[in-house]
Design a protein around this motif. Structure first.
Motif, PDB file in Angstrom:
ATOM      1  N   UNK A 200       3.348   6.224 -75.114  1.00 55.00           N
ATOM      2  CA  UNK A 200       4.651   5.797 -75.634  1.00 55.00           C
ATOM      3  C   UNK A 200       4.542   4.440 -76.306  1.00 55.00           C
ATOM      4  N   UNK A 201       5.575   4.053 -77.022  1.00 53.14           N
ATOM      5  CA  UNK A 201       5.641   2.701 -77.574  1.00 53.14           C
ATOM      6  C   UNK A 201       5.636   1.705 -76.408  1.00 53.14           C
ATOM      7  N   UNK A 202       4.882   0.635 -76.552  1.00 53.26           N
ATOM      8  CA  UNK A 202       4.799  -0.361 -75.485  1.00 53.26           C
ATOM      9  C   UNK A 202       6.181  -0.920 -75.158  1.00 53.26           C
ATOM     10  N   UNK A 203       6.439  -1.076 -73.852  1.00 53.64           N
ATOM     11  CA  UNK A 203       7.686  -1.683 -73.357  1.00 53.64           C
ATOM     12  C   UNK A 203       8.929  -0.934 -73.829  1.00 53.64           C
ATOM     13  N   UNK A 204       8.771   0.360 -74.075  1.00 55.91           N
ATOM     14  CA  UNK A 204       9.912   1.138 -74.545  1.00 55.91           C
ATOM     15  C   UNK A 204      10.835   1.508 -73.401  1.00 55.91           C
ATOM     16  N   UNK A 205      12.081   1.791 -73.744  1.00 60.87           N
ATOM     17  CA  UNK A 205      13.053   2.256 -72.770  1.00 60.87           C
ATOM     18  C   UNK A 205      13.743   3.495 -73.325  1.00 60.87           C
ATOM     19  N   UNK A 206      13.874   4.498 -72.483  1.00 63.12           N
ATOM     20  CA  UNK A 206      14.600   5.694 -72.876  1.00 63.12           C
ATOM     21  C   UNK A 206      16.096   5.400 -72.932  1.00 63.12           C
TER      22      UNK A 206
END
Length: 545
Positions: free
Chosen positions: A155-161
């Motif tokens: 996933x994209x680093x430090x991503x949040x859903x």
């Protein structure tokens, strides 16, 4: 076959050479020299200026936005995308396969392939058992398309859903089952999808053997048309978890695994063991949870959603990954090992020569560390890759070298920069060209007009139109791996703002990594004979497939 073709070509060449007189030979050579000179001749600035192109100020930072609604069927997340699909409904069910131990991963591609070709056991609501032919006929009457795919990515680093979705959905390894149906057939097609999910039956060992042999043959015949993908997958396999999984599922490792499995399957005991393993995967996945994705018109979404509460009752939201799979780098590294002949040892780069007797051409690949997604540096390396592929690599590898394709692009979610060739008669030479190209860009600034044209090409890829069906699936993947509209807008703005000095800096950084990169050549025996005449100082391994 390859030996016979080589002999035929050698005979033709010898016959042609003997037919030449001294005068005709010189005329032939002169034409060749003139042709090569024309290939190397650069167009004048005056001619190039006649080609219209977009300028930076003509480009707007507006990404395509795909509207998504998030709902639930019980605890199961349901993503919907209202699109003008012209009376056709699309539905995806995502099942996390990282709930399985790593040892099952090599078998998952065949599980996914066989899933749509087996019969069905009797249903819990009294539905009769169906053999594979009956199940296939029912699918043909009900659905316009039914398939599976495996998906793995960082996933994209430090991503949040999005807040409504459970946090354990980020960056999962997924089996995605997709069905396509007419709106009026939704009442029959959607329950059939869930019936396959619950009642797939692997007990028909003769059918299983046939599917396995067909799958093996499909893999073997894919080496020539998709050799660049195999070379890329192998060269990137040891750079991280998702790329290791890609090699296990889609690379040379999968070909070797399936061939070994086919050798064993002839015995009743081995066939029974395969059926039992597939049943165990199926049983484990039934308790792994699901996520649903629906694309269609408002009436389609309403119709499908109304059926879900009853059909999804046996399932739950996706569960967390298996403890071994979540930290599986050592396990996957073991699965990636392929027996080969070591040719030398050193602390310098690793080269793999993968030999296939069916190939008359080669494929080269090199993979370098690159900036992560969402950074300005990622946008710079995107522009650099476009400039290399359509500039120096096109000229040196395609026009002069005779290859059918040359590629340079980032895989930013995996923090990689990929260089590769397609149907390349001189793959070893191409590896040297990759290095020389980075040296060239490191040492001189790109012409500002050329850079503007390159930026316009990168921009067009970011905003390219998509079909309604593709929009729904694209939004599904973007959400699960953290690729937000804000990040995409930022990427477009970064691409538009790239300057010549940024390209130089990026090329220098990549060049520093080149001599320690994993490099792979996939080719026939002719390419490997050439390799023997080339001195490499790295850990060289020859693998025969």
């Amino acid at each position: 076959m390859g030996k016979k073709l080589d002999e035929t070509l050698a005979s033709y060449t010898d016959s042609f050479e003997k037919s030449l007189t001294p005068e005709s030979r010189e005329n032939f050579l002169e034409k060749q020299r003139n042709f090569y000179a024309l290939q190397r001749k650069e167009d004048s600035p005056e001619l190039l200026a006649l080609i219209p192109h977009l300028r930076r100020e003509d480009l707007s930072g507006v990404p395509d936005r795909i509207e998504t609604e998030i709902g639930f069927s019980g605890t199961i997340p349901v993503l919907t995308h209202e699109q003008p699909t012209n009376g056709i409904a699309y539905m995806d069910i995502g099942i996390p396969v990282d709930t399985l131990p790593p040892g099952f991963y090599p078998l998952l591609p065949f599980f996914a392939s066989a899933f749509t070709g087996m019969g069905l056991s009797a249903g819990k609501n009294g539905e009769p058992a169906l053999n594979w032919a009956e199940a296939s006929a029912l699918l043909a009457q009900t659905a316009g398309g039914f398939g599976t795919s495996l998906y793995s990515s960082s996933p994209v680093q430090n991503t949040k859903l999005p807040e409504l979705l459970p946090g354990n959905l980020t960056g999962r390894d997924l089996l995605i089952i997709r069905i396509k149906m007419l709106e009026e057939l939704i009442p029959e097609a959607v329950p059939l999808l869930f019936r396959f999910l619950e009642n797939i039956d692997f007990s028909d060992k003769k059918r299983l053997e046939d599917l396995l042999l067909e799958y093996k043959n499909d893999l073997g015949s894919s080496i020539a048309p998709a050799g660049n993908q195999y070379a890329i997958s192998r060269s990137a396999a040891f750079t991280g978890r998702s790329r290791a999984i890609d090699e296990i599922w889609n690379g040379i490792s999968q070909i070797q695994y399936i061939r070994a499995l086919c050798k064993k399957i002839q015995t009743k005991k081995a066939a029974a063991r395969l059926a039992a393993d597939l049943d165990e995967i199926h049983t484990r996945l039934l308790s792994a949870g699901i996520i649903i994705n629906i694309t269609g018109t408002s009436s389609i979404i309403t119709s499908v959603s109304a059926m879900l509460p009853r059909l999804t009752e046996p399932f739950g939201a996706p569960s967390g990954p298996d403890s071994d799979s979540s930290r599986a780098e050592p396990h996957f590294a073991t699965l990636l090992k392929i027996n080969g002949k070591k040719r030398s040892r050193s602390k310098n780069p690793e080269f793999e020569f993968i030999v296939s007797s069916s190939l008359q051409v080669g494929f080269a690949a090199a993979v370098l560390p690159a900036p992560p997604y969402g950074t300005f540096e990622q946008a710079v390396v995107t522009v650099l890759g476009n400039w290399l592929a359509n500039g120096v690599l096109w000229e040196q590898i395609r026009t002069t070298g005779g290859a059918y394709g040359a590629f340079a692009f980032p895989d930013s979610l995996e923090k990689l920069f990929i260089l590769a060739t397609y149907r390349d008669p001189q793959p070893l030479r191409s590896l040297a060209v990759f290095r020389e190209a980075l040296t060239l860009v490191s040492g001189q600034a790109i012409d500002p007009v050329d850079l503007e044209k390159t930026i316009a090409g990168c921009y067009s890829r970011e905003i390219q139109p998509r079909s309604p069906a593709d929009k729904g699936f694209t939004a599904f993947i973007r959400i699960l791996y953290g690729i937000t509209d804000e990040l995409r807008l930022q990427k477009i703005k970064h691409i538009i703002s790239v300057q010549p000095e940024d390209i130089q800096t990026s090329a220098r950084n990549l060049f520093k990594e080149f001599d320690t990169a994993k490099q792979v050549i996939l080719g026939g025996k002719k390419q490997i004979k050439t390799a023997k005449k080339t001195e490499f100082t790295g850990n060289n391994t020859k693998i025969t497939i």
